[in-house]
Design an enzyme around this catalytic site. Structure first.
Site, PDB file in Angstrom:
ATOM      1  N   ASP A  39       0.864  -1.328  -0.148  1.00 28.19           N
ATOM      2  CA  ASP A  39       0.152  -0.009  -0.043  1.00 28.19           C
ATOM      3  C   ASP A  39       0.865   1.231  -0.134  1.00 28.19           C
ATOM      4  O   ASP A  39       1.971   1.129   0.512  1.00 28.19           O
ATOM      5  CB  ASP A  39      -0.978   0.049   1.111  1.00 28.19           C
ATOM      6  CG  ASP A  39      -2.300   0.832   1.099  1.00 28.19           C
ATOM      7  OD1 ASP A  39      -2.172   2.077   0.852  1.00 28.19           O
ATOM      8  OD2 ASP A  39      -3.256   0.126   1.062  1.00 28.19           O
ATOM      9  N   ASP A  65       3.403   1.634  -4.760  1.00 29.67           N
ATOM     10  CA  ASP A  65       2.589   2.174  -5.885  1.00 29.67           C
ATOM     11  C   ASP A  65       2.453   1.248  -7.001  1.00 29.67           C
ATOM     12  O   ASP A  65       3.077   0.918  -7.920  1.00 29.67           O
ATOM     13  CB  ASP A  65       3.461   3.436  -6.409  1.00 29.67           C
ATOM     14  CG  ASP A  65       2.951   4.328  -7.248  1.00 29.67           C
ATOM     15  OD1 ASP A  65       1.549   3.887  -7.763  1.00 29.67           O
ATOM     16  OD2 ASP A  65       3.221   5.210  -7.919  1.00 29.67           O
ATOM     17  N   VAL A  66       0.888   0.743  -7.113  1.00 30.20           N
ATOM     18  CA  VAL A  66       0.478  -0.020  -8.144  1.00 30.20           C
ATOM     19  C   VAL A  66       0.638   0.343  -9.502  1.00 30.20           C
ATOM     20  O   VAL A  66       0.677  -0.368 -10.457  1.00 30.20           O
ATOM     21  CB  VAL A  66      -0.832  -0.579  -7.820  1.00 30.20           C
ATOM     22  CG1 VAL A  66      -0.919  -1.382  -6.545  1.00 30.20           C
ATOM     23  CG2 VAL A  66      -1.768   0.409  -7.908  1.00 30.20           C
ATOM     24  N   ASN A  92      -6.237  -5.579  -5.248  1.00 30.90           N
ATOM     25  CA  ASN A  92      -7.371  -5.137  -4.587  1.00 30.90           C
ATOM     26  C   ASN A  92      -7.275  -3.567  -4.837  1.00 30.90           C
ATOM     27  O   ASN A  92      -8.372  -2.802  -4.803  1.00 30.90           O
ATOM     28  CB  ASN A  92      -7.454  -5.465  -3.298  1.00 30.90           C
ATOM     29  CG  ASN A  92      -8.524  -4.666  -2.446  1.00 30.90           C
ATOM     30  OD1 ASN A  92      -9.854  -4.648  -2.542  1.00 30.90           O
ATOM     31  ND2 ASN A  92      -7.910  -3.737  -1.530  1.00 30.90           N
ATOM     32  N   TYR A 161     -15.491   4.582 -13.648  1.00 33.09           N
ATOM     33  CA  TYR A 161     -15.199   3.490 -12.862  1.00 33.09           C
ATOM     34  C   TYR A 161     -15.515   2.103 -13.329  1.00 33.09           C
ATOM     35  O   TYR A 161     -14.923   1.238 -13.189  1.00 33.09           O
ATOM     36  CB  TYR A 161     -15.767   3.831 -11.469  1.00 33.09           C
ATOM     37  CG  TYR A 161     -15.772   2.759 -10.266  1.00 33.09           C
ATOM     38  CD1 TYR A 161     -14.216   2.658  -9.738  1.00 33.09           C
ATOM     39  CD2 TYR A 161     -16.570   1.650 -10.093  1.00 33.09           C
ATOM     40  CE1 TYR A 161     -14.287   1.731  -8.752  1.00 33.09           C
ATOM     41  CE2 TYR A 161     -16.361   0.978  -9.206  1.00 33.09           C
ATOM     42  CZ  TYR A 161     -15.184   0.754  -8.583  1.00 33.09           C
ATOM     43  OH  TYR A 161     -15.083  -0.168  -7.598  1.00 33.09           O
ATOM     44  N   LYS A 165     -13.452  -1.416 -14.398  1.00 34.26           N
ATOM     45  CA  LYS A 165     -13.654  -2.357 -13.543  1.00 34.26           C
ATOM     46  C   LYS A 165     -14.275  -3.526 -14.712  1.00 34.26           C
ATOM     47  O   LYS A 165     -13.717  -4.730 -14.579  1.00 34.26           O
ATOM     48  CB  LYS A 165     -14.751  -2.437 -12.402  1.00 34.26           C
ATOM     49  CG  LYS A 165     -14.185  -1.556 -11.509  1.00 34.26           C
ATOM     50  CD  LYS A 165     -13.044  -2.433 -10.642  1.00 34.26           C
ATOM     51  CE  LYS A 165     -12.582  -1.613  -9.549  1.00 34.26           C
ATOM     52  NZ  LYS A 165     -11.290  -2.235  -8.684  1.00 34.26           N
ATOM     53  N   VAL A 196     -20.426  -2.037  -0.493  1.00 34.18           N
ATOM     54  CA  VAL A 196     -20.054  -2.173   0.903  1.00 34.18           C
ATOM     55  C   VAL A 196     -19.789  -0.727   1.658  1.00 34.18           C
ATOM     56  O   VAL A 196     -19.137   0.187   1.030  1.00 34.18           O
ATOM     57  CB  VAL A 196     -18.544  -2.971   1.150  1.00 34.18           C
ATOM     58  CG1 VAL A 196     -18.314  -3.403   2.305  1.00 34.18           C
ATOM     59  CG2 VAL A 196     -18.796  -4.446   0.141  1.00 34.18           C
ATOM     60  N   THR A 198     -17.925   0.720   3.232  1.00 29.18           N
ATOM     61  CA  THR A 198     -16.423   1.167   3.739  1.00 29.18           C
ATOM     62  C   THR A 198     -16.440   2.633   3.376  1.00 29.18           C
ATOM     63  O   THR A 198     -17.517   3.453   2.928  1.00 29.18           O
ATOM     64  CB  THR A 198     -15.437   0.462   2.844  1.00 29.18           C
ATOM     65  OG1 THR A 198     -15.766   0.758   1.354  1.00 29.18           O
ATOM     66  CG2 THR A 198     -15.345  -0.828   2.920  1.00 29.18           C
TER      67      THR A 198
END
Length: 267
Positions: A39, A65-66, A92, A161, A165, A196, A198
């Site tokens: 992360d 850093d993805v 994720n 988004y 995805k 969810v 979050t």
């Protein structure tokens, strides 16, 4: 024999500092896996790793850093060094910026493309390199990409988004084909989480109301619940349990598929 037992497996979870990623890391650990959290958030990521390790499990944190190829290479190397291998990769890390189509900002689109799609592509790239027979881990394994119910339904306010995805979904299937054709021994699947509550999910409800698509954030959440046959929002453990399943031998003949964990919303 418990086919869902992950004892001896080594896992890297991106975006694991908080939210869904933290829950997934905790669930993998509870199933017996050693876990590294990758992360950008050092303090939060280390705190989550420490919390997992406090139960006696093996857990650690690595800066990742993805969107950066070199960062992936370093994170994979650090994970293999710390855990002694790599069998499970959970892609994720993700970003959601809501907008009506008429208000889309190119910079926001690029951010989501970089984190959600490029980040997952690079994860599969470096996961394959590590897990394939001549890789530094070399034992095959499982890659689980986190897509979204937004890849399967038309939900207003999240067009960019949704597109990213949907790309994760297609990438998953191509990756599974390549792995099989080239004998990598790596299964590649994705899940489609429903909404969810979050921090990211709550922000979506707030923005939905701000865009005039719902009267209030509470109404936005209510609309999702009304469209969900099981009649509730998703929970972190719903998604985490699905990841554990796909990482386990219980899914040993499953690859190239998307598992809907959305209470039926996307059917």
């Amino acid at each position: 024999m418990n086919v869902y037992d992950l004892t001896g497996r080594k896992a890297l979870v991106t975006g694991g500092a908080q939210g869904l990623g933290a829950g997934m890391a905790q669930a993998l650990s509870a199933a017996g896996a050693s876990v590294v959290i990758g992360d950008l958030q050092k303090e939060a990521g280390q705190a989550t790793a420490d919390s997992i390790a406090s139960s006696g499990a093996t857990a650690g944190f690595v800066h990742l850093d993805v969107t950066d190829d070199a960062s992936w290479e370093a994170a994979i190397a650090a994970t293999v060094s710390r855990l002694g291998g790599l069998d499970i990769l959970v892609n994720n890390a993700g970003l959601e910026i809501s907008s009506l189509l008429v208000d889309l900002e190119p910079a926001d689109i690029r951010k989501m493309l970089e984190v959600n799609l490029l980040g997952t592509l690079l994860g599969v790239k470096h996961g394959f390199r590590a897990m394939k027979p001549d890789g530094v881990a070399g034992q095959g394994g499982a890659i689980i990409n986190i897509a979204s119910v937004a890849a399967t339904i038309a939900f207003p306010g999240i067009s960019a988004y949704s597109a990213t995805k949907s790309g994760v979904d297609r990438l998953t299937r191509v990756a599974a084909r390549e792995s099989g054709a080239l004998g990598y021994g790596v299964r590649v699947n994705c899940i489609y989480p429903g909404l969810v509550p979050t921090e990211m999910g709550q922000a979506l409800a707030v923005s939905h109301a701000a865009m005039g698509l719902s009267a209030t954030p509470e109404a936005a959440a209510g609309d999702v619940i009304a469209a969900t046959p099981l009649g509730r929002l998703g929970q972190v453990d719903d998604m985490a349990d699905a990841v554990v399943f796909l990482a386990s031998d219980g899914a040993k003949f499953i690859t190239g598929t998307g598992l809907a964990v959305d209470g039926g919303m996307g059917m």
